[in-house]
Structures are given as structure tokens and as C-alpha cells.
Write a protein that holds these residues in place. Structure first.
Motif, PDB file in Angstrom:
ATOM      1  N   PHE A   1    -109.373  49.009 -66.756  1.00  0.00           N
ATOM      2  CA  PHE A   1    -110.057  47.972 -65.624  1.00  0.00           C
ATOM      3  C   PHE A   1    -111.344  48.371 -66.467  1.00  0.00           C
ATOM      4  CE2 PHE A   1    -107.055  48.640 -62.724  1.00  0.00           C
ATOM      5  CZ  PHE A   1    -105.611  47.526 -62.841  1.00  0.00           C
ATOM      6  N   ALA A   2    -112.661  47.038 -65.895  1.00  0.00           N
ATOM      7  CA  ALA A   2    -113.803  46.976 -65.613  1.00  0.00           C
ATOM      8  C   ALA A   2    -114.030  47.745 -67.558  1.00  0.00           C
ATOM      9  CB  ALA A   2    -114.561  48.373 -64.842  1.00  0.00           C
TER      10      ALA A   2
ATOM     11  N   PHE B   1    -109.709  54.189 -65.520  1.00  0.00           N
ATOM     12  CA  PHE B   1    -110.838  53.017 -65.164  1.00  0.00           C
ATOM     13  C   PHE B   1    -111.754  53.745 -64.883  1.00  0.00           C
ATOM     14  CE2 PHE B   1    -107.667  53.450 -61.813  1.00  0.00           C
ATOM     15  CZ  PHE B   1    -107.802  54.433 -61.421  1.00  0.00           C
TER      16      PHE B   1
ATOM     17  N   PRO C   1    -115.513  55.348 -62.702  1.00  0.00           N
ATOM     18  CA  PRO C   1    -115.617  55.723 -61.431  1.00  0.00           C
ATOM     19  C   PRO C   1    -116.155  54.845 -60.631  1.00  0.00           C
ATOM     20  CG  PRO C   1    -116.559  57.345 -63.098  1.00  0.00           C
ATOM     21  CD  PRO C   1    -116.469  56.420 -63.994  1.00  0.00           C
ATOM     22  N   MET C   2    -115.021  54.439 -59.677  1.00  0.00           N
ATOM     23  CA  MET C   2    -115.119  53.422 -58.809  1.00  0.00           C
ATOM     24  C   MET C   2    -116.613  52.733 -57.874  1.00  0.00           C
ATOM     25  SD  MET C   2    -112.360  55.150 -58.751  1.00  0.00           S
ATOM     26  CE  MET C   2    -110.367  55.789 -57.264  1.00  0.00           C
ATOM     27  N   THR C   3    -116.722  51.600 -57.750  1.00  0.00           N
ATOM     28  CA  THR C   3    -118.009  51.766 -57.015  1.00  0.00           C
ATOM     29  C   THR C   3    -117.951  50.296 -55.902  1.00  0.00           C
ATOM     30  OG1 THR C   3    -118.186  49.636 -58.987  1.00  0.00           O
ATOM     31  CG2 THR C   3    -119.345  51.900 -58.849  1.00  0.00           C
ATOM     32  N   GLY C   4    -116.998  50.789 -55.373  1.00  0.00           N
ATOM     33  CA  GLY C   4    -116.449  50.168 -54.270  1.00  0.00           C
ATOM     34  C   GLY C   4    -117.723  49.994 -52.808  1.00  0.00           C
ATOM     35  N   GLY C   5    -117.224  49.380 -51.924  1.00  0.00           N
ATOM     36  CA  GLY C   5    -118.406  49.361 -50.197  1.00  0.00           C
ATOM     37  C   GLY C   5    -119.291  49.079 -50.603  1.00  0.00           C
TER      38      GLY C   5
END
Lengths: 83, 143, 143, 83
Positions: A8-9, A77, A79-83
Motif C-alpha cells: 500500500f501507499a 505498508f 505507518p498509517m495516517t488515518g483520522g
């Protein structure tokens, strides 16, 4: 074993495909990373710095030492960057 | 408890209609696309399947931990224009402390554990991927 | 910044339309009449004149302290039925921490410094005045 | 001086009026409480336990030692229960 490996990404972009099916003898995520990195320069470059890479095994967050026994799907992937 | 992962915009008022019936306190958090440095939109990638399961697991964990009487999580993916809502969480509880803490906890988790990745879209097209912040990781360690 | 003190029900969706334009984070808190021990409604008394001024002063103080880009406070008085909203605060900020803290701070203040007094209404008519809680006073001392 | 004195919630109920106009020589809130308590038993009872009474002078929260110089309106009420 046969594994679906997902990216991902920016890992997806650098490796050039969103997913691939691989035959693997890896016992842990770290073994799988070594196998993938040996495939070509793109895999090697994308997986060079594991501090910037997160992993999920069968859609659950895991770490590099997680076992792949019985696994079907591994995702790499950033590190996630949701929110 | 309700978890929605969708590319379409969401109607916050409709989703919140009847939310938390019987509760004394409802807290909502809405995250919107902020216009920093020439940004015109965000593009959100996610991990279909894992996203829904992870959000549901965590909504349940928050409900248990803070004795919430209701939880709602809605999170968009795909292209989201400047000023538009990206996501919303809502928590309901008998008293305000639990409702606040539940929403705060869910947000800290969403920021660095939910499988979403943001990329900035400028006037000239796609830009860089948004980097994860150390502060978000630190925030999660509070809980 | 907007402060409303009214006996009529409020339309949260309408009040929040356009709220926090340009912000990255919006937090709302809604307090509702909870059905404890045969309660059928609350009756809220307030101090006309002082209430509006105190709410405005404090909304401004919260905006300054947490660098909020927008604040909304709406608080009802008079008879409020079981399950109905009593009040709502909304805060907007570039990032989530300020929006959460601003709303939390405003609520702690409202609970023990805004000139409202709640009385319980049961099936048989007016009951006792709600006693202030030590916990609310303690909560305020956090800030 | 002439003061408008307001009562809210159970103080209003026990004293029996929501407001009254009083002629006062009080210098502080505490002096005013003493004058009011001397009026009749209802005032005396309502104002007996000052730990349960809050005060505002000209619509600002104050304490029992606050000066009444220039004041026009003084309100007595129980601890607030808003929100």
C-alpha cells in the motif's frame, strides 16, 4: 506455501504492483522480506528500511518476527495516517 | 455500534439521528481536509477488508473500556476535497468523561493504527504521502 | 463565535452547518436528559443577562487558551423532556488535541460556573433540585 | 444605597420572591447577608449556611468578602448545575 502479498501507499508505488502471489518458504515475516528483497531492485529498495515499514498478517497488525505458519495474506505498508 | 468505510461523502446529521438514545452525553469528532500549503484535496488509500474489521474491533474495545452505550465510526477513502469531512467518530455514555475519553481514545488509535494512508493533492496533481507524526504515536501511548 | 441561550429545542445540524470552515478538527459535546429514577423531564432555571454574558466570556477565554478557530455554545432553559438535548458545545481547531481540550474545558466550566440550576420533574410533578457534584468542582481544577 | 437582590432555585423558593429592592448600608456581600437575614425567618433560614450559597455582584461571580461599592445588583443562588 502460497502467499498473497499486498503493498500500500508508497510501497505499492515503488514495487509497482498492488499485490502479487508468491511461493515462499519463509517462517517469519522477516524471512519473507528477505525473499522478496532478493527478487529485484524495486523490492529491495522498497523494503530496505524496515523502520518505515509496517506489516499485517491475515489482516492483523504484526511485527517482523511474526510467524507465517498458516498465513494466506501478508501486507506491507508505511505507518498509517488515518483520522 | 456502527462502522462505515465509504468513498461517498457522509451525512453527519442523518448518521447522528437517534444516536445515543438514553445517554446523557454524546461526543463527536470530525476530521476535515485542512488547506495547508496549496493543498486542494487529499487522496486516501485503505486496505479493504482489514479496515472494516480493525475499525469494528476497536470500536468494540472502546465501548468495553469506557462503558460506552453507543459508538459510531465513519471513515472515507478516495479523493476528498479541501474543507470536506474525512471521518467522524461519535460516542455515547451516561456521563461526559466516558464520552470524551472514548472519542479521544478512538481518534488516537485511528490516527496511527487504522490502515489508511493520506496523499496530498495539489493544483498540479498528486504530491507526497503524508508522513506519520511521532506525536500521534506518543498520543496512543497515553492509553 | 456564537452563544445561544433559549427555551426552544435547537437544531444541531443547522447550527453546525458551516461551523469550523477551514479547520481540521471539530469536536461537539451534547448533554441530554437521562432517565434516572423515574425522571420524566428536567426544569432548568437560569439567570437572564448573566448567563449570556458568562457564556460569551468563557467561550472567548476557551478560544484564546486553545487557539480555537470557532466556538459554539447553545444551552436551553425551561422544561426539557427525557431524551432531549439540554445543551451543546462545539469547538474547531487546526488539530484534534486543541478541539478536544477546548470542548472538555468548556464543559467543566459550564457544569459548575454557568448560572443554570436543574430540578428534576417526576411523574408526580416537580422534585428536588439537582445537587452540585464535588467531582465537577474537581474537574474544573484540572485546568 | 439601593440594591436589586435576586434569588435563584431553592433560595428563591425559600425566600418566596425572585427579586426584591433593598435599601442597604452594606460594604461587603457578607454585610448584606447579615442585613437580609435580619429581615425575617425565611431570609435567615435560606442564608444560614453560606457554604451552600454562591453570589454574583452585578452579574459576575464574587465571594462573601466582595465589596459592594457601586454595585446595583446582587444575586444569591445554590452551586450551579449547568451543562
Amino acid at each position: 506455501m502460497t502467499l498473497d502479498v499486498l503493498y500500500f501507499a508508497w510501497l505499492r508505488e515503488r514495487i509497482g504492483v498492488p499485490r502479487e502471489r508468491v511461493e515462499s518458504r519463509a517462517e517469519t515475516v522477516r524471512d519473507l522480506v528477505a525473499e522478496l528483497a532478493a527478487r529485484d531492485d524495486w523490492h529491495a529498495a522498497a523494503l530496505a528500511d524496515l523502520s518505515a515499514v509496517r506489516v499485517a498478517v491475515d489482516q492483523r497488525l504484526a511485527d517482523m518476527d511474526a510467524s507465517l505458519a498458516g498465513a494466506r495474506e501478508v501486507a506491507f505498508f508505511p505507518p498509517m495516517t488515518g483520522g | 455500534m456502527r462502522v462505515l468505510v465509504q468513498s461517498d461523502p457522509f451525512d453527519a446529521a442523518a448518521l447522528l439521528s437517534g444516536f445515543g438514545a438514553g445517554a446523557g452525553a454524546v461526543v463527536t469528532f470530525t476530521g476535515l481536509v485542512r488547506g495547508d500549503g496549496g493543498l486542494v484535496a487529499l487522496e486516501l488509500e485503505h486496505y479493504p477488508g482489514m479496515t472494516e474489521a480493525a475499525l469494528s474491533d476497536h470500536a468494540r474495545a472502546a465501548a468495553r473500556r469506557f462503558a460506552l452505550t453507543d459508538v459510531l465510526v465513519v471513515h472515507r477513502f478516495g479523493r476528498i476535497e479541501l474543507g470536506a469531512p474525512i471521518m467522524m467518530v461519535a460516542t455515547a455514555a451516561p456521563h461526559r468523561r466516558a464520552a470524551f475519553d472514548g472519542a479521544d481514545f478512538l481518534m488516537d488509535w485511528l490516527k496511527s493504527r487504522a490502515p489508511f494512508w493520506k496523499r496530498e493533492i495539489g493544483a498540479d496533481g498528486p504530491g507526497g504521502w503524508v508522513a506519520a507524526k511521532d506525536a500521534d504515536e506518543d498520543a496512543l501511548s497515553r492509553w
